[in-house]
Design an enzyme around this catalytic site. Structure first.
Site, PDB file in Angstrom:
ATOM      1  N   ARG A  41       0.823  -1.220   0.000  1.00 33.82           N
ATOM      2  CA  ARG A  41       0.000   0.000   0.000  1.00 33.82           C
ATOM      3  C   ARG A  41       0.856   1.269   0.000  1.00 33.82           C
ATOM      4  O   ARG A  41       0.451   2.293  -0.560  1.00 33.82           O
ATOM      5  CB  ARG A  41      -0.942  -0.007   1.201  1.00 33.82           C
ATOM      6  CG  ARG A  41      -2.055  -0.999   0.996  1.00 33.82           C
ATOM      7  CD  ARG A  41      -2.989  -1.028   2.165  1.00 33.82           C
ATOM      8  NE  ARG A  41      -4.168  -1.799   1.813  1.00 33.82           N
ATOM      9  CZ  ARG A  41      -5.012  -2.301   2.695  1.00 33.82           C
ATOM     10  NH1 ARG A  41      -4.825  -2.109   3.977  1.00 33.82           N
ATOM     11  NH2 ARG A  41      -6.064  -2.990   2.298  1.00 33.82           N
ATOM     12  N   LYS A 203     -20.459 -16.936  -1.455  1.00 29.16           N
ATOM     13  CA  LYS A 203     -21.909 -16.710  -1.316  1.00 29.16           C
ATOM     14  C   LYS A 203     -22.533 -15.896  -2.440  1.00 29.16           C
ATOM     15  O   LYS A 203     -21.987 -14.863  -2.838  1.00 29.16           O
ATOM     16  CB  LYS A 203     -22.169 -15.969  -0.006  1.00 29.16           C
ATOM     17  CG  LYS A 203     -21.939 -16.838   1.214  1.00 29.16           C
ATOM     18  CD  LYS A 203     -22.235 -16.038   2.441  1.00 29.16           C
ATOM     19  CE  LYS A 203     -22.246 -16.929   3.679  1.00 29.16           C
ATOM     20  NZ  LYS A 203     -22.464 -16.140   4.884  1.00 29.16           N
ATOM     21  N   GLY A 359     -11.292  -8.321  -2.714  1.00 25.29           N
ATOM     22  CA  GLY A 359     -11.021  -9.306  -1.662  1.00 25.29           C
ATOM     23  C   GLY A 359     -10.200 -10.502  -2.069  1.00 25.29           C
ATOM     24  O   GLY A 359      -9.047 -10.380  -2.474  1.00 25.29           O
ATOM     25  N   GLY A 382     -13.897  -3.693  -0.632  1.00 23.94           N
ATOM     26  CA  GLY A 382     -15.277  -3.202  -0.497  1.00 23.94           C
ATOM     27  C   GLY A 382     -15.572  -2.080  -1.478  1.00 23.94           C
ATOM     28  O   GLY A 382     -16.657  -2.026  -2.077  1.00 23.94           O
TER      29      GLY A 382
HETATM   30  P1  AMP Z   1     -15.776 -14.272  -1.326  1.00 24.57           P
HETATM   31  O1  AMP Z   1     -15.177 -13.532  -0.168  1.00 24.57           O
HETATM   32  O2  AMP Z   1     -17.254 -14.260  -1.372  1.00 24.57           O
HETATM   33  O3  AMP Z   1     -15.130 -13.890  -2.635  1.00 24.57           O
HETATM   34  O4  AMP Z   1     -15.440 -15.801  -1.071  1.00 24.57           O
HETATM   35  C1  AMP Z   1     -14.141 -16.284  -1.032  1.00 24.57           C
HETATM   36  C2  AMP Z   1     -14.148 -17.602  -0.331  1.00 24.57           C
HETATM   37  O5  AMP Z   1     -14.942 -18.513  -1.032  1.00 24.57           O
HETATM   38  C3  AMP Z   1     -12.781 -18.226  -0.213  1.00 24.57           C
HETATM   39  O6  AMP Z   1     -12.395 -18.249   1.132  1.00 24.57           O
HETATM   40  C4  AMP Z   1     -12.989 -19.637  -0.750  1.00 24.57           C
HETATM   41  O7  AMP Z   1     -12.385 -20.624   0.058  1.00 24.57           O
HETATM   42  C5  AMP Z   1     -14.480 -19.792  -0.709  1.00 24.57           C
HETATM   43  N1  AMP Z   1     -14.970 -20.812  -1.658  1.00 24.57           N
HETATM   44  C6  AMP Z   1     -14.801 -20.841  -2.979  1.00 24.57           C
HETATM   45  N2  AMP Z   1     -15.347 -21.952  -3.497  1.00 24.57           N
HETATM   46  C7  AMP Z   1     -15.873 -22.667  -2.483  1.00 24.57           C
HETATM   47  C8  AMP Z   1     -16.571 -23.900  -2.376  1.00 24.57           C
HETATM   48  N3  AMP Z   1     -16.810 -24.626  -3.444  1.00 24.57           N
HETATM   49  N4  AMP Z   1     -16.955 -24.304  -1.160  1.00 24.57           N
HETATM   50  C9  AMP Z   1     -16.697 -23.546  -0.065  1.00 24.57           C
HETATM   51  N5  AMP Z   1     -16.074 -22.351  -0.101  1.00 24.57           N
HETATM   52  C10 AMP Z   1     -15.644 -21.920  -1.286  1.00 24.57           C
END
Ligand code: AMP
Length: 401
Positions: A41, A203, A359, A382
């Site tokens: 950064r 999610k 992220g 974010g």
């Molecule tokens: P996000 O912060 O929503 O971008 O999610 C990132 C997280 O999603 C990471 O920590 C990954 O380990 C998790 N992730 C990706 N694919 C899967 C999966 N098939 N099952 C569980 N977690 C997952």
């Protein structure tokens, strides 16, 4: 940008004998001995600081560090002075306050070509509250306000937003923030077609607004990672123990319907690496994504999906990537995310513009060595997601006003 005002940058000013008060993001990680463990950064702010110094201006740097409750020595920006000096290659003065007589005195004694770092803004709760009187005190510390902190541009804090009102015309974006805005604009508004968005991660719920906003902007949408199972189950597939948001299944179907109506091709994995435990040394097998038995969960994109995504990525000219295709933190399940990185690398070499942001995908591209191979890696998690959601960020709007 939606705003009709021109985007002011460093090039619109002559900084000779001027004092620039610059909001930087020096919220860097420190170890137990208070040494900076990752100076990314600080390096990101160098371009702006060097440009102003080279013109004969001086720089007053302000930032937050961590989440202190009032003054706490552990969060003092004094700890990072040496690192800032190393990165900038010049002496950096430090003042133990960010407003008031001491700070004003330090600024008054700042000569052209010199750099002053103020103490942590968040030692005052007025910073996060966006307090107007506090912002006015900050504004006394410079002739021109420069915002170069994308990571906090979605917050209406004193130093990121409210302060701008005290500078009327004398305010602009720093080089880093300008590049962030241009990169996102290149994907959302001025893109070369076909445009692809790749959304992965855990999610659906955290990405819904992003999906809805980008459906109007893209030709292809890859939905990968954990969130793909909500789409698969909603369409009648068997997903075993894979993560799923049952309450979002209807929404998933609605998104697919909207995509079809808008002519967006949606690509969901066809096969997965399934594991019998959420651990790096679980037993695994390759399965059709619609036929995962109970006791098994999909943790990464399978080989056919990787090939399919490679074809899509390489026919697109603009690529946005947010979110991993699997549980990349575990070595055994990082293959899909790495394969996608290679596909994007290839497409970028062939002339596509690729933006990675938000992220975990940033962590993934850095970890697997793709950061130098894509066109741009965003510095704001974010903030980036909110821009993809179509929001105008307060820190950006304040400069454009
Ligand atoms: P996000 O912060 O929503 O971008 O999610 C990132 C997280 O999603 C990471 O920590 C990954 O380990 C998790 N992730 C990706 N694919 C899967 C999966 N098939 N099952 C569980 N977690 C997952």
């Amino acid at each position: 940008m939606q705003n009709e005002n021109p985007m002011k940058t460093l090039e619109d000013f002559n900084f000779k004998n001027k004092k620039a008060i610059i909001r930087v993001d020096f919220n860097v990680p420190l170890n137990n001995e208070f040494q900076v463990t990752d100076a990314t950064r600080i390096q990101a702010a160098k371009s702006t600081i060097s440009a102003i110094l080279a013109q004969g201006g001086s720089c007053v740097l302000m930032s937050h560090l961590g989440r202190p409750k009032g003054f706490q020595e552990a969060f003092s920006l004094q700890h990072i002075v040496t690192s800032v000096e190393e990165v900038l290659g010049c002496k950096v003065k430090f003042v133990k306050d960010c407003i008031g007589a001491n700070a004003e005195d330090a600024v008054a004694h700042l000569a052209p070509g010199e750099v002053l770092l103020l103490e942590n803004l968040r030692f005052y709760e007025e910073e996060k509250n966006g307090d107007v009187a506090f912002s006015e005190k900050l504004s006394k510390l410079g002739d021109i306000y420069v915002n170069d902190a994308f990571g906090t541009a979605h917050r209406a804090h004193a130093s990121t937003t409210i302060i701008a009102q005290f500078f009327e015309q004398n305010k602009c974006f720093g080089n880093l923030l300008a590049r962030e805005i241009e990169s996102i604009d290149k994907v959302l508004n001025n893109s070369e077609k076909p445009v692809l968005a790749i959304l992965g991660g855990a999610k659906v719920s955290s990405k819904i607004t992003v999906i809805e906003n980008i459906l109007d902007k893209v030709d292809h949408l890859i939905i990968g990672g954990g969130m793909s199972f909500t789409f698969v189950k909603a369409q009648g597939g068997k997903i075993g123990n894979s993560i799923c948001e049952d309450d979002k299944m209807e929404l998933a179907l609605e998104i697919l319907k909207q995509a079809k109506a808008k002519g967006v091709e949606v690509h969901i994995p066809v096969d997965v690496i399934a594991a019998d435990d959420f651990s790096n040394d679980a037993n695994t097998q390759i399965l059709d994504i619609n036929e995962i038995p109970d006791g098994w969960e999909g943790v990464d994109a399978g080989p056919k999906s990787r090939e399919k995504f490679d074809v899509v990525v390489n026919k697109c000219k603009t690529i946005l990537w947010n979110g991993p295709l699997g549980v990349f933190e575990m070595e055994s399940f990082a293959g899909g995310t790495i394969a996608l990185g290679h596909s994007i690398d290839k497409a970028t070499k062939n002339g596509a513009f690729s933006l990675v942001g938000g992220g975990d995908s940033v962590a993934a591209v850095k970890q697997f060595g793709f950061a130098e191979k894509v066109s741009y890696v965003s510095t704001g998690g974010g903030a980036m997601l909110e821009m993809l959601e179509g929001k105008t960020l307060p820190g950006i709007e304040a400069i454009l006003k």
